[in-house]
Each structure stands twice: as structure tokens, then as C-alpha cells.
Design a protein around this motif. Sequence first.
Motif, PDB file in Angstrom:
ATOM      1  N   TYR A  71      32.990  38.750  55.424  1.00 30.76           N
ATOM      2  CA  TYR A  71      33.501  37.848  54.393  1.00 30.76           C
ATOM      3  C   TYR A  71      32.386  36.899  53.998  1.00 30.76           C
ATOM      4  O   TYR A  71      31.673  36.383  54.860  1.00 30.76           O
ATOM      5  CB  TYR A  71      34.695  37.061  54.936  1.00 30.76           C
ATOM      6  N   LEU A  72      32.229  36.685  52.704  1.00 34.81           N
ATOM      7  CA  LEU A  72      31.177  35.798  52.201  1.00 34.81           C
ATOM      8  C   LEU A  72      31.822  34.543  51.636  1.00 34.81           C
ATOM      9  O   LEU A  72      32.513  34.612  50.602  1.00 34.81           O
ATOM     10  CB  LEU A  72      30.375  36.500  51.096  1.00 34.81           C
ATOM     11  N   LEU A  73      31.595  33.412  52.286  1.00 33.73           N
ATOM     12  CA  LEU A  73      32.177  32.148  51.851  1.00 33.73           C
ATOM     13  C   LEU A  73      31.072  31.159  51.500  1.00 33.73           C
ATOM     14  O   LEU A  73      30.273  30.788  52.370  1.00 33.73           O
ATOM     15  CB  LEU A  73      33.053  31.574  52.986  1.00 33.73           C
ATOM     16  N   GLY A  74      31.031  30.751  50.234  1.00 29.91           N
ATOM     17  CA  GLY A  74      30.070  29.714  49.865  1.00 29.91           C
ATOM     18  C   GLY A  74      29.350  30.008  48.570  1.00 29.91           C
ATOM     19  O   GLY A  74      29.574  31.035  47.930  1.00 29.91           O
ATOM     20  N   ALA A  75      28.512  29.056  48.178  1.00 21.11           N
ATOM     21  CA  ALA A  75      27.700  29.078  46.951  1.00 21.11           C
ATOM     22  C   ALA A  75      28.569  28.857  45.708  1.00 21.11           C
ATOM     23  O   ALA A  75      29.804  28.793  45.791  1.00 21.11           O
ATOM     24  CB  ALA A  75      26.870  30.365  46.855  1.00 21.11           C
ATOM     25  N   ALA A  76      27.909  28.773  44.562  1.00 20.63           N
ATOM     26  CA  ALA A  76      28.615  28.475  43.308  1.00 20.63           C
ATOM     27  C   ALA A  76      29.515  29.651  42.918  1.00 20.63           C
ATOM     28  O   ALA A  76      29.263  30.786  43.330  1.00 20.63           O
ATOM     29  CB  ALA A  76      27.580  28.213  42.214  1.00 20.63           C
ATOM     30  N   PRO A  77      30.569  29.380  42.113  1.00 19.88           N
ATOM     31  CA  PRO A  77      31.455  30.467  41.694  1.00 19.88           C
ATOM     32  C   PRO A  77      30.657  31.638  41.108  1.00 19.88           C
ATOM     33  O   PRO A  77      29.735  31.435  40.317  1.00 19.88           O
ATOM     34  CB  PRO A  77      32.346  29.803  40.631  1.00 19.88           C
ATOM     35  N   GLY A  78      30.999  32.847  41.542  1.00 17.34           N
ATOM     36  CA  GLY A  78      30.341  34.055  41.026  1.00 17.34           C
ATOM     37  C   GLY A  78      29.187  34.548  41.893  1.00 17.34           C
ATOM     38  O   GLY A  78      28.854  35.729  41.870  1.00 17.34           O
ATOM     39  N   VAL A  79      28.591  33.649  42.667  1.00 20.01           N
ATOM     40  CA  VAL A  79      27.395  34.039  43.429  1.00 20.01           C
ATOM     41  C   VAL A  79      27.758  34.960  44.608  1.00 20.01           C
ATOM     42  O   VAL A  79      27.105  35.993  44.823  1.00 20.01           O
ATOM     43  CB  VAL A  79      26.626  32.791  43.936  1.00 20.01           C
ATOM     44  N   ALA A  80      28.811  34.613  45.348  1.00 20.58           N
ATOM     45  CA  ALA A  80      29.194  35.444  46.496  1.00 20.58           C
ATOM     46  C   ALA A  80      29.605  36.848  46.024  1.00 20.58           C
ATOM     47  O   ALA A  80      29.280  37.851  46.667  1.00 20.58           O
ATOM     48  CB  ALA A  80      30.315  34.779  47.287  1.00 20.58           C
ATOM     49  N   GLU A  81      30.290  36.928  44.866  1.00 21.49           N
ATOM     50  CA  GLU A  81      30.684  38.242  44.303  1.00 21.49           C
ATOM     51  C   GLU A  81      29.434  39.083  44.031  1.00 21.49           C
ATOM     52  O   GLU A  81      29.372  40.254  44.373  1.00 21.49           O
ATOM     53  CB  GLU A  81      31.427  38.088  42.973  1.00 21.49           C
ATOM     54  N   GLU A  82      28.461  38.443  43.370  1.00 27.64           N
ATOM     55  CA  GLU A  82      27.240  39.155  43.002  1.00 27.64           C
ATOM     56  C   GLU A  82      26.479  39.585  44.264  1.00 27.64           C
ATOM     57  O   GLU A  82      25.982  40.717  44.355  1.00 27.64           O
ATOM     58  CB  GLU A  82      26.360  38.246  42.120  1.00 27.64           C
ATOM     59  N   VAL A 100      35.494  37.439  49.300  1.00 26.73           N
ATOM     60  CA  VAL A 100      34.470  36.427  48.982  1.00 26.73           C
ATOM     61  C   VAL A 100      35.193  35.198  48.446  1.00 26.73           C
ATOM     62  O   VAL A 100      36.304  35.305  47.904  1.00 26.73           O
ATOM     63  CB  VAL A 100      33.469  36.925  47.907  1.00 26.73           C
ATOM     64  N   HIS A 101      34.568  34.050  48.593  1.00 25.63           N
ATOM     65  CA  HIS A 101      35.109  32.810  48.004  1.00 25.63           C
ATOM     66  C   HIS A 101      33.949  31.856  47.775  1.00 25.63           C
ATOM     67  O   HIS A 101      33.063  31.774  48.621  1.00 25.63           O
ATOM     68  CB  HIS A 101      36.151  32.173  48.929  1.00 25.63           C
ATOM     69  N   HIS A 102      33.990  31.134  46.649  1.00 25.93           N
ATOM     70  CA  HIS A 102      32.907  30.174  46.392  1.00 25.93           C
ATOM     71  C   HIS A 102      33.011  28.979  47.348  1.00 25.93           C
ATOM     72  O   HIS A 102      34.008  28.822  48.066  1.00 25.93           O
ATOM     73  CB  HIS A 102      32.940  29.727  44.927  1.00 25.93           C
ATOM     74  N   GLY A 103      31.984  28.157  47.336  1.00 24.91           N
ATOM     75  CA  GLY A 103      31.926  27.058  48.304  1.00 24.91           C
ATOM     76  C   GLY A 103      32.226  25.699  47.722  1.00 24.91           C
ATOM     77  O   GLY A 103      31.930  24.675  48.348  1.00 24.91           O
ATOM     78  N   TYR A 104      32.783  25.661  46.513  1.00 29.80           N
ATOM     79  CA  TYR A 104      33.039  24.355  45.900  1.00 29.80           C
ATOM     80  C   TYR A 104      34.534  24.054  45.879  1.00 29.80           C
ATOM     81  O   TYR A 104      35.155  23.970  44.832  1.00 29.80           O
ATOM     82  CB  TYR A 104      32.383  24.288  44.515  1.00 29.80           C
ATOM     83  N   PHE A 105      35.080  23.914  47.093  1.00 31.85           N
ATOM     84  CA  PHE A 105      36.496  23.564  47.208  1.00 31.85           C
ATOM     85  C   PHE A 105      36.596  22.136  47.733  1.00 31.85           C
ATOM     86  O   PHE A 105      35.662  21.621  48.353  1.00 31.85           O
ATOM     87  CB  PHE A 105      37.234  24.547  48.129  1.00 31.85           C
ATOM     88  N   ARG A 106      37.743  21.501  47.437  1.00 32.34           N
ATOM     89  CA  ARG A 106      37.945  20.113  47.883  1.00 32.34           C
ATOM     90  C   ARG A 106      38.328  20.091  49.357  1.00 32.34           C
ATOM     91  O   ARG A 106      38.733  21.101  49.929  1.00 32.34           O
ATOM     92  CB  ARG A 106      39.058  19.456  47.061  1.00 32.34           C
TER      93      ARG A 106
END
Length: 239
Positions: A104-115, A132-138
Motif C-alpha cells: 500500500y502506498l500512502l503519502g505525497a500529493a494527490p495523484g503521485v502515489a497512483e502514478e 494508494v492514498h495521498h498524504g494531505y489529509f487532516r
Amino acid sequence: MRVSVLGVGIDALTMAEAVERVAGFVKSGGPHRVITLNPEFLYRARFDGRLLALVRRADLVTADGVGIVWACRMAGRPVPERVTGIDLMLSLVERAAAEGWRVYLLGAAPGVAEEAAKRLILHYPGLTVAGVHHGYFREDEEAAVAGLVRKARADLLFVALGAPKQEIWMDRYLEETGAAAAVGVGGSFDVIAGRVKRAPAWMRRLHLEWLYRLLSEPSRWRRQVACRSLRGRLLKNTG
Ligand code: UDP
């Protein structure tokens, strides 16, 4: 063997040995935390009891950064080689593809983990990316993100939120994700996704990756000043 530098234990392992250790974690089940320790983190841990405790609790601490390798040598207990976040991640992904571990890839700006995931699958056929999930969550979304990782039934979690945010998140939430191991990998997804370039091989060989990053991201100078200051402190302690 663990080498103690400024009160922090660093595992004296080659890359191949570090991969074996993580393989053992995945086989035995979680949660295991892996920290790829850079000088800035070590420096901050000197003044922040929470960070110090968190590194001491980690199951594997590798020497990321020539400054840490150098500090171990100064302490009279050299580590065999650098084990950086990105190199460890790539070696583990290769192993995951061979063993069928779900990553599982968690982090970085939206779209980066997908790529990054797309490129990894192309490069390591057979790799299972569980999610995958981006890393900009509250902060109030942190637990929900851990729930998403749990739902994906990940074995191995790469957390790319930058240090020490990723280590703090792993310390608090890894257990809830159900993953057997998590590795903090800093800006690795950006590199894999092609958003940030790695230093050329010749610069890496000369241990000048820090200079490359400073030139391409001038905002890093503050961190690197912290590293120099750590170097001064170590010289005082060991000299
Ligand atoms: N990042 C993130 N969430 C945040 C802050 C940072 O996902 O709240 C990501 C950022 O997009 C980058 C990585 O964390 O991909 C940090 O990279 P950096 O090289 O600064 O980390 P370091 O190697 O210094 O730990």
C-alpha cells in the motif's frame, strides 16, 4: 547488531539483510515499524522526547544518509552501508512482487502515489498494489485513512509523509491498519512517479546527493544546517 549514536540505536545491516528483516516481519505478522533515519531526524530527536521514544520503539532503524553512516564510524561502530528509504522501498517492492505481498502506498500529493504504483507495476510485473492514498489529509481524518489501509488488507505499507510526520503517524496508527510492516520513505513516491529527479549516479557515488537536493530544492538549506550542527555536536562528543 545495533549501533548507538546519541542515544539512538541504528541497525548495522546491509540492504540485503534489511530486506530479510522486513521479510521476517511480514511472515510473522504485524505491526513492525521501520525508520530510515536521516541526520535531521536524529538531531531533532535529541531535543524531542517523543521522537526519541518513537525511534527507540521502532523494530528496524536503518542508516539513511551519509551523515548517519559517518556518525556510526565516529562512534567506533561502522555500519556496512547506507540503507536509504528509496533504495529499501525498491528492494522491498521487488521482493513483494516475488512473494505476493500486498503493498500500500500512502503519502505525497494527490495523484503521485497512483502514478508511482503504475510505474512500479510496469517495472515489477506481478506486484500487487492493494491501494494508494495521498498524504494531505487532516488530523481528524487520520484514523479513517488507517481504516482504508485495513480494508485493503495490506501486508506492507510505505508511508511517504516526510519525516517526522510519517514516523509519528506510523507509531500511532500502524496497528489499526493491520499491516505487518510499515516503512517511512520520505519523498520516494515523488521520485518513482518522476516528479522529482534523483541525483545522477556519479553524485550518489561521491555521497553528494545532499548537494544535488540543495541545488534543486533551495528550501532544504535549513534542514542541512541542522545536519551540520549535528556533525559539530558529534565531533564534540567523540573527539
Ligand atoms: N507530504 C505528505 N503530506 C504532508 C507533507 C508532506 O504527503 O502533510 C509528502 C510530500 O508531498 C513529499 C513527502 O511527503 O512527497 C516529503 O518528502 P521530503 O523529501 O521532504 O521528505 P524527507 O525525505 O525529508 O523525509
